[in-house]
Every structure is written in C-alpha cells, then in structure tokens.
Write an enzyme that holds these catalytic residues in place. Sequence first.
Site, PDB file in Angstrom:
ATOM      1  N   ASP A 118      -3.207  -8.707  -2.501  1.00 48.70           N
ATOM      2  CA  ASP A 118      -2.859  -7.697  -3.493  1.00 48.70           C
ATOM      3  C   ASP A 118      -1.424  -7.923  -3.954  1.00 48.70           C
ATOM      4  OD1 ASP A 118      -3.384  -5.563  -5.142  1.00 48.70           O
ATOM      5  OD2 ASP A 118      -2.739  -4.068  -3.681  1.00 48.70           O
ATOM      6  N   TYR A 164       1.850  -6.879  -6.884  1.00 47.65           N
ATOM      7  CA  TYR A 164       2.732  -5.720  -7.116  1.00 47.65           C
ATOM      8  C   TYR A 164       3.437  -5.987  -8.444  1.00 47.65           C
ATOM      9  CZ  TYR A 164       6.230  -2.257  -5.388  1.00 47.65           C
ATOM     10  OH  TYR A 164       7.043  -1.159  -5.186  1.00 47.65           O
ATOM     11  N   HIS A 196       5.470   0.465 -12.204  1.00 45.30           N
ATOM     12  CA  HIS A 196       5.017   0.947 -10.893  1.00 45.30           C
ATOM     13  C   HIS A 196       6.068   0.627  -9.818  1.00 45.30           C
ATOM     14  CE1 HIS A 196       2.520   1.772  -7.399  1.00 45.30           C
ATOM     15  NE2 HIS A 196       2.711   0.531  -6.970  1.00 45.30           N
ATOM     16  N   ARG A 253      12.881   4.541  -1.922  1.00 46.28           N
ATOM     17  CA  ARG A 253      14.234   4.105  -1.565  1.00 46.28           C
ATOM     18  C   ARG A 253      15.266   4.717  -2.504  1.00 46.28           C
ATOM     19  NH1 ARG A 253      11.086  -0.380  -1.724  1.00 46.28           N
ATOM     20  NH2 ARG A 253      11.932  -0.953  -3.748  1.00 46.28           N
ATOM     21  N   GLU A 262      -4.942   3.646  -5.954  1.00 48.21           N
ATOM     22  CA  GLU A 262      -4.157   2.770  -6.815  1.00 48.21           C
ATOM     23  C   GLU A 262      -5.104   2.117  -7.804  1.00 48.21           C
ATOM     24  OE1 GLU A 262      -1.737   0.065  -4.498  1.00 48.21           O
ATOM     25  OE2 GLU A 262      -0.216   1.613  -4.189  1.00 48.21           O
ATOM     26  N   GLU A 288      -6.200  -0.603 -10.192  1.00 49.53           N
ATOM     27  CA  GLU A 288      -5.867  -2.022 -10.333  1.00 49.53           C
ATOM     28  C   GLU A 288      -7.022  -2.795 -10.954  1.00 49.53           C
ATOM     29  OE1 GLU A 288      -4.192  -3.944  -6.957  1.00 49.53           O
ATOM     30  OE2 GLU A 288      -3.361  -2.110  -6.098  1.00 49.53           O
ATOM     31  N   ASP A 329      -7.181   0.335  -4.652  1.00 47.55           N
ATOM     32  CA  ASP A 329      -6.502   0.026  -3.393  1.00 47.55           C
ATOM     33  C   ASP A 329      -6.081   1.349  -2.752  1.00 47.55           C
ATOM     34  OD1 ASP A 329      -4.975  -1.080  -1.352  1.00 47.55           O
ATOM     35  OD2 ASP A 329      -3.237  -1.401  -2.647  1.00 47.55           O
ATOM     36  N   ARG A 379       0.007   6.894   2.140  1.00 45.86           N
ATOM     37  CA  ARG A 379       1.450   6.742   1.895  1.00 45.86           C
ATOM     38  C   ARG A 379       2.302   7.047   3.114  1.00 45.86           C
ATOM     39  NH1 ARG A 379       0.991   3.478  -2.214  1.00 45.86           N
ATOM     40  NH2 ARG A 379      -0.071   4.425  -3.990  1.00 45.86           N
ATOM     41  N   GLN A 416       2.004   4.098   5.390  1.00 47.44           N
ATOM     42  CA  GLN A 416       2.679   2.982   4.710  1.00 47.44           C
ATOM     43  C   GLN A 416       4.196   3.098   4.847  1.00 47.44           C
ATOM     44  OE1 GLN A 416       1.725   2.853   0.526  1.00 47.44           O
ATOM     45  NE2 GLN A 416       3.048   1.107   0.098  1.00 47.44           N
ATOM     46  N   TYR A 438       5.940  -0.129   6.811  1.00 42.56           N
ATOM     47  CA  TYR A 438       5.975  -1.276   5.894  1.00 42.56           C
ATOM     48  C   TYR A 438       7.220  -2.159   6.011  1.00 42.56           C
ATOM     49  CZ  TYR A 438       9.255   0.492   2.332  1.00 42.56           C
ATOM     50  OH  TYR A 438      10.366   0.912   1.662  1.00 42.56           O
ATOM     51  N   LYS A 471      -3.143   0.448   4.174  1.00 43.54           N
ATOM     52  CA  LYS A 471      -3.946  -0.077   3.070  1.00 43.54           C
ATOM     53  C   LYS A 471      -5.299  -0.620   3.550  1.00 43.54           C
ATOM     54  CE  LYS A 471      -0.613  -0.375  -0.231  1.00 43.54           C
ATOM     55  NZ  LYS A 471      -0.733   0.113  -1.618  1.00 43.54           N
ATOM     56  N   THR A 520     -10.847  -0.868   0.586  1.00 42.47           N
ATOM     57  CA  THR A 520     -10.550  -1.236  -0.807  1.00 42.47           C
ATOM     58  C   THR A 520     -11.884  -1.223  -1.537  1.00 42.47           C
ATOM     59  OG1 THR A 520      -8.783  -2.710  -0.029  1.00 42.47           O
ATOM     60  CG2 THR A 520      -9.529  -2.998  -2.304  1.00 42.47           C
ATOM     61  N   THR A 531      -0.947  -2.014  -8.570  1.00 42.36           N
ATOM     62  CA  THR A 531      -1.136  -0.776  -9.324  1.00 42.36           C
ATOM     63  C   THR A 531      -0.622  -0.931 -10.739  1.00 42.36           C
ATOM     64  OG1 THR A 531      -0.715   0.428  -7.296  1.00 42.36           O
ATOM     65  CG2 THR A 531      -0.674   1.705  -9.333  1.00 42.36           C
ATOM     66  N   GLU A 588       2.950   8.391  -7.840  1.00 41.14           N
ATOM     67  CA  GLU A 588       3.778   8.472  -9.043  1.00 41.14           C
ATOM     68  C   GLU A 588       3.486   9.725  -9.861  1.00 41.14           C
ATOM     69  OE1 GLU A 588       3.931   4.200 -10.846  1.00 41.14           O
ATOM     70  OE2 GLU A 588       2.228   4.360  -9.479  1.00 41.14           O
TER      71      GLU A 588
HETATM   72 CA    CA Z   1      -1.964  -2.103  -4.399  1.00 38.94          CA
END
Ligand code: CA
Length: 410
Positions: free
Chosen positions: A122, A124, A129, A138, A194, A196, A228, A232, A235, A239, A248, A252, A340, A354
């Site tokens: 997958d 990014y 996104h 962050r 997500e 995609e 996906d 969260r 994650q 991560y 994740k 899927t 995403t 989001e």
């Molecule tokens: Ca994804």
Amino acid sequence: MVGPGPLGVTARDTWLELPEDTGFGIANLPLGVFSTAGRPPRTGIAIGRHVLDLGGLTGDPVHSTGSLNAFMALGPGAWRGLREQVTDRLTDERYRARIEPHLIPRAGVRLHLPIAVADYVDFYSSEQHAVNVGRIFRPGSPPLTPNWKHLPIGYHGRAGTVDVSGTPVLRPCGQREGPDGEPIFGPSTRLDFEAELGFVVGAPSEPGRPVPVGAFPDHVFGVCLLNDWSARDLQAWEYVPLGPFLGKSFRTSISPWVVPLAALEEARVRPPVRDPRPLPYLRDDEDPWGLDITLEVRLGGETVSRPPAAGLYWTAAQQLAHLTVNGANLRTGDLYGSGTVSGPERNQRGSLLELSWGGTDPLTLADGSARTFLEDGDVVTLTASAPGPGGTRVGFGEVTGQVLPARCCQ
Ligand code: CA
C-alpha cells in the site's frame, strides 16, 4: 474490426440492451470471478446487468480456475486478444444466439475474490492526504516527511487478509496508548476506512530487472476499488519507526470487478507537477499515467466524500517502478494500493480521520447522528467512475463492508 465511431461506443451496433447509465458498457468489460448455484467459481465479464460467462462461452480452462491469475499470467497479448474477441461477439448480431445462453443476470450470481493475492503493498501517494495526516498525527512538525517528494512511500501489507466486497469487517483489538502514556488492550475505538484504488499485477517480472515507468501496461492488468480499513489508535501507537502493522492488517477489502487498463485510455490525465524533479527512474514526462477516476464514499447510504484520484502526486506507473527498483520481482496477483485518495476540499477527503480531523470535528450525517470514527453496524461503500469513450462512463462497481463488533477480546 469494430472501432469507436464519431459518436463513440454508444453508437456501436451492439445487440445487447444496456441500461442507459450503465458503468459496465461495451467499452469497459471488467473481469471478475462468479458462481451460480451448484457450479464452481469461474471467470466472467460484467456487461450491463449481466455477467458473460467466459468459462462456459470459451471452454478455455484458463477461465475456470476460480481466479483471474491464470489468465492474467498470459500477458498483455492475451488480454488484448480476449478484449477484441468479446467486443466482436457483443457487437456482431451473428453471434447473438451463441452468446445469449452465457449471459447470466448479475443479480443472481455470487461474486468472489477475483485474484489470488500474491503480495500486497500500500502506497501513500496523495499529497493532500499525507499533509492532512501529518498535521493530525504530528502537529507542530512539517506535515510531509523530507523523503515524501522524492519517492512513493509505501509498506508491505498482509495479502492473506485481502477479501472481496461484502466480507464483514470485525472490529480489531490491540494495544493503544492510554491517557497516562501506558498501553491499554481492547477493541479499537478509532476504526476508519481509506478510499483507494487497487492495481492488479498480471504479468510477472524477473528478479533483478526493475520495471521502468513505461512498462507499466505490460505488467498491470487492471484497477479495482480498495478499502484499507485502519484502526487509528492501534496505528498511532505502533507505527514508529517501521510503519503500519496490526492497525491495518486485520482486513483489506477490494471490489469484485477488475477494470482493464485498456478501458481507461480516456481517463488518462497529466499528473500534478512534481517539484523537485524526481530521480530518473521515476520520471514519467513522456508517458504519464494520471487517471481521472472519481471515487465516492458512502456511509450508511449517504455520500460523505468524492475523492478525486486525478490529483495523486505519484502515479501507479511510478509506484510500480519504485516497487521494483531494488530488483524485487513481480508475481501474478500482486496487488498495490494507491494510498488514500484525498482532494483539497473537505468533501473530498478519503478517510474519517480527515473528515473528522482526528475526531475533533465530528461529521454530521443526514439522520442527525455524528461520526468521528466507525461504529459497529456501520456500512461503508466505495464506488467510482471514470470518463469512457463517446461521453460514456466507466464504472468500477463497488466495494462494501459492514463493521461487526470485536470478537477477539472477550
Ligand atoms: Ca492506506
């Protein structure tokens, strides 16, 4: 040879009666795997409200294996040949009596996972996104990491938990960070989707031979929709530093129909300007593969977002080049997600993370209820469409899934 006339394919003399607004018209011909009562899964093509039973029609065992892999492994020549043959059969009245017995109403068939998934990766690749996630995860740091505009960031996911549309999604359990910084174990409280695109590799490549950007259509058979599902809270806790893992890998979902790249010629667009200019192996100035595919996300039947894939910073051809630049070879059935898809507007964001801005700005639905993240019982459905020849639209069907309560923590 039948080609699109000045009025496009809708003017072709097909003997089929197709619904006016079908996304499964004569210029699409997506492949999938279906079964009917008492018969094993076999390959079919979605056309209007029907499935054309390729196994029954051709008698070719390659279409009776229960996945598209054997056919996809034959490579682009075979893909083209089948497409021309089917187009011919569906547009020439002389074949009608022979074809009609192999047209099965789609409403009565069961659809299966179309491919035996080899490896799953997958990416990014939506800048919007990545910027949104960077700001949410962050805050106070630059939203894009320093490498983001130099390479399509991705991770290897779990091929064995990719399943077809309709498969229930059990809420995952795992560790998340508690308020005092200590971990808590339990059902995810921040389950998300997500939106995609999924790219399906048909023709393999040799170890040690990177696939250049221009060889994308020699290897990728087609495109499906991909959700996906993401926890969260799991994650966010796990991560750093190696990327997504259990947040994740629980599930899927992909759509049952794989739209051939050949059906997307009219959808090709120039991707955004890449600045700084990428390294030579990622340059695609001469043959860019931006795709003007607009996704739609429905939550409980209500449309909550329309993410535009045309704005993806890295194209699927660049992703493939990057995926193989270290010499890793492709296998038939490899699947990779675009990442995403999010556009600049709020109603173009491809995840609840989001849409609710990390849970701080709940999304209000038409029934008055609000969502930060998914609740048990919620149904998420992705659809998409792209421009086809002669003003037609190319549809992708849908990928849908219902969230069921966690079972793993009782
Ligand atoms: Ca994804």
